[in-house]
Design a protein around this motif. Structure first.
Motif, PDB file in Angstrom:
ATOM      1  N   ALA A 185       2.560 -19.830  48.725  1.00 42.93           N
ATOM      2  CA  ALA A 185       2.988 -18.702  48.216  1.00 42.93           C
ATOM      3  C   ALA A 185       4.100 -18.060  48.138  1.00 42.93           C
ATOM      4  CB  ALA A 185       1.858 -17.140  48.707  1.00 42.93           C
ATOM      5  N   ARG A 186       5.360 -18.747  49.330  1.00 44.64           N
ATOM      6  CA  ARG A 186       6.816 -18.762  48.977  1.00 44.64           C
ATOM      7  C   ARG A 186       7.936 -18.765  47.929  1.00 44.64           C
ATOM      8  NH1 ARG A 186       9.478 -21.887  54.300  1.00 44.64           N
ATOM      9  NH2 ARG A 186      12.075 -20.838  53.709  1.00 44.64           N
ATOM     10  N   PRO A 187       8.005 -17.960  47.418  1.00 47.45           N
ATOM     11  CA  PRO A 187       9.010 -17.839  46.787  1.00 47.45           C
ATOM     12  C   PRO A 187      10.147 -18.498  46.754  1.00 47.45           C
ATOM     13  CG  PRO A 187       8.920 -16.261  47.083  1.00 47.45           C
ATOM     14  CD  PRO A 187       8.460 -16.460  48.002  1.00 47.45           C
ATOM     15  N   PHE A 188      10.657 -19.359  45.697  1.00 47.62           N
ATOM     16  CA  PHE A 188      11.728 -20.170  45.285  1.00 47.62           C
ATOM     17  C   PHE A 188      12.598 -18.788  46.132  1.00 47.62           C
ATOM     18  CE2 PHE A 188      16.057 -20.640  43.648  1.00 47.62           C
ATOM     19  CZ  PHE A 188      16.216 -21.851  43.495  1.00 47.62           C
ATOM     20  N   GLU A 189      13.963 -19.521  46.989  1.00 49.21           N
ATOM     21  CA  GLU A 189      15.457 -19.149  47.472  1.00 49.21           C
ATOM     22  C   GLU A 189      16.047 -19.546  47.776  1.00 49.21           C
ATOM     23  OE1 GLU A 189      15.060 -16.737  50.774  1.00 49.21           O
ATOM     24  OE2 GLU A 189      12.627 -17.180  51.121  1.00 49.21           O
ATOM     25  N   ALA A 190      17.554 -20.112  46.523  1.00 48.65           N
ATOM     26  CA  ALA A 190      18.648 -21.092  46.410  1.00 48.65           C
ATOM     27  C   ALA A 190      19.150 -21.884  47.822  1.00 48.65           C
ATOM     28  CB  ALA A 190      19.162 -20.760  45.515  1.00 48.65           C
ATOM     29  N   ARG A 191      19.051 -20.576  48.476  1.00 44.02           N
ATOM     30  CA  ARG A 191      19.893 -21.703  50.165  1.00 44.02           C
ATOM     31  C   ARG A 191      18.453 -22.216  50.908  1.00 44.02           C
ATOM     32  NH1 ARG A 191      24.610 -18.183  52.123  1.00 44.02           N
ATOM     33  NH2 ARG A 191      25.412 -20.135  52.075  1.00 44.02           N
ATOM     34  N   HIS A 192      17.738 -21.068  50.629  1.00 43.48           N
ATOM     35  CA  HIS A 192      16.826 -21.500  51.545  1.00 43.48           C
ATOM     36  C   HIS A 192      15.848 -21.973  51.706  1.00 43.48           C
ATOM     37  CE1 HIS A 192      19.412 -19.171  54.706  1.00 43.48           C
ATOM     38  NE2 HIS A 192      18.966 -17.984  53.589  1.00 43.48           N
ATOM     39  N   TRP A 193      15.016 -21.767  50.486  1.00 41.29           N
ATOM     40  CA  TRP A 193      13.754 -22.670  50.325  1.00 41.29           C
ATOM     41  C   TRP A 193      13.927 -23.528  48.596  1.00 41.29           C
ATOM     42  CZ3 TRP A 193      10.169 -24.900  52.288  1.00 41.29           C
ATOM     43  CH2 TRP A 193       8.804 -26.066  51.888  1.00 41.29           C
ATOM     44  N   ASN A 194      13.903 -24.203  48.397  1.00 40.15           N
ATOM     45  CA  ASN A 194      14.408 -25.398  47.480  1.00 40.15           C
ATOM     46  C   ASN A 194      13.833 -26.302  46.973  1.00 40.15           C
ATOM     47  OD1 ASN A 194      16.000 -26.836  47.736  1.00 40.15           O
ATOM     48  ND2 ASN A 194      17.558 -25.277  48.276  1.00 40.15           N
ATOM     49  N   CYS A 195      13.770 -27.237  45.990  1.00 41.83           N
ATOM     50  CA  CYS A 195      12.875 -28.415  46.010  1.00 41.83           C
ATOM     51  C   CYS A 195      12.824 -29.129  47.036  1.00 41.83           C
ATOM     52  CB  CYS A 195      12.873 -28.493  44.341  1.00 41.83           C
ATOM     53  SG  CYS A 195      14.767 -29.455  44.021  1.00 41.83           S
ATOM     54  N   ALA A 196      14.685 -29.728  47.145  1.00 42.63           N
ATOM     55  CA  ALA A 196      15.459 -30.901  48.251  1.00 42.63           C
ATOM     56  C   ALA A 196      14.593 -29.971  49.528  1.00 42.63           C
ATOM     57  CB  ALA A 196      16.439 -29.725  48.440  1.00 42.63           C
ATOM     58  N   SER A 197      14.693 -28.642  49.745  1.00 42.27           N
ATOM     59  CA  SER A 197      14.665 -28.663  51.175  1.00 42.27           C
ATOM     60  C   SER A 197      13.028 -28.860  51.083  1.00 42.27           C
ATOM     61  CB  SER A 197      14.829 -26.937  51.729  1.00 42.27           C
ATOM     62  OG  SER A 197      13.690 -25.778  50.766  1.00 42.27           O
ATOM     63  N   PHE A 198      12.019 -28.333  49.892  1.00 38.31           N
ATOM     64  CA  PHE A 198      10.759 -28.577  50.244  1.00 38.31           C
ATOM     65  C   PHE A 198       9.926 -30.310  50.197  1.00 38.31           C
ATOM     66  CE2 PHE A 198       6.668 -28.793  47.114  1.00 38.31           C
ATOM     67  CZ  PHE A 198       5.651 -28.529  48.030  1.00 38.31           C
ATOM     68  N   ALA A 199      10.436 -30.573  49.841  1.00 37.68           N
ATOM     69  CA  ALA A 199      10.828 -32.674  49.850  1.00 37.68           C
ATOM     70  C   ALA A 199      10.972 -32.825  51.269  1.00 37.68           C
ATOM     71  CB  ALA A 199      11.967 -33.061  48.353  1.00 37.68           C
ATOM     72  N   LEU A 200      12.164 -32.710  51.494  1.00 38.55           N
ATOM     73  CA  LEU A 200      12.558 -32.910  52.922  1.00 38.55           C
ATOM     74  C   LEU A 200      11.330 -33.015  53.647  1.00 38.55           C
ATOM     75  CD1 LEU A 200      16.265 -32.491  53.093  1.00 38.55           C
ATOM     76  CD2 LEU A 200      15.034 -34.424  53.096  1.00 38.55           C
ATOM     77  N   THR A 210       9.182 -19.712  41.008  1.00 35.65           N
ATOM     78  CA  THR A 210       9.488 -18.428  41.477  1.00 35.65           C
ATOM     79  C   THR A 210       8.565 -17.976  42.225  1.00 35.65           C
ATOM     80  OG1 THR A 210       8.798 -17.736  39.130  1.00 35.65           O
ATOM     81  CG2 THR A 210      11.017 -18.668  39.398  1.00 35.65           C
ATOM     82  N   HIS A 211       7.053 -17.851  41.846  1.00 33.26           N
ATOM     83  CA  HIS A 211       5.981 -17.167  42.904  1.00 33.26           C
ATOM     84  C   HIS A 211       5.404 -18.043  43.630  1.00 33.26           C
ATOM     85  CE1 HIS A 211       7.457 -13.792  40.223  1.00 33.26           C
ATOM     86  NE2 HIS A 211       6.986 -14.144  39.210  1.00 33.26           N
ATOM     87  N   GLY A 212       6.415 -19.142  43.616  1.00 35.34           N
ATOM     88  CA  GLY A 212       5.034 -20.270  44.706  1.00 35.34           C
ATOM     89  C   GLY A 212       4.922 -21.440  44.156  1.00 35.34           C
TER      90      GLY A 212
END
Length: 116
Positions: A19-34, A98-100
């Protein structure tokens, strides 16, 4: 190499991110993949930020594979604009939305990387 407990570690990451939404600087696709690659291997990959997302993902050193050959825990690239996601089961990957987490079929993915 994959950790022996990689599936449990990946499941914990997915549960926390559900349920963690996208945040451009702190939680994005790259940070998720890493984070997913670290859950699977036990090591945080080093990455160079390059002009395109695929090139940045290539910089981690994980080998590219055809999306048809992915297994759970592998990283995939899909969409326009492109976004990185994590394979969770045969035929399905999850992505930061956007919503998780959101789901997409592997058939929507253009590139994949074998993790561990």
């Amino acid at each position: 190499m994959r950790r022996t407990d990689w599936a449990v570690r990946l499941a914990a990451l997915l549960s926390a991110a559900e349920a963690r939404p996208f945040e451009a600087r702190h939680w994005n696709c790259a940070s998720f993949a890493l984070a997913a690659a670290e859950a699977v291997t036990g090591h945080k990959p080093s990455v160079r930020v390059l002009p395109c997302l695929a090139a940045s993902a290539d910089s981690t050193g994980f080998p590219r594979i055809a999306p048809a050959f992915v297994r759970p825990g592998d990283i995939v690239l899909a969409g326009d604009p492109p976004r990185l996601g994590v394979v969770v089961e045969a035929g399905r990957a999850v992505f930061v939305g956007t919503h998780g987490l959101t789901t997409a079929a592997i058939t929507e993915c253009s590139i994949a990387w074998r993790i561990g």
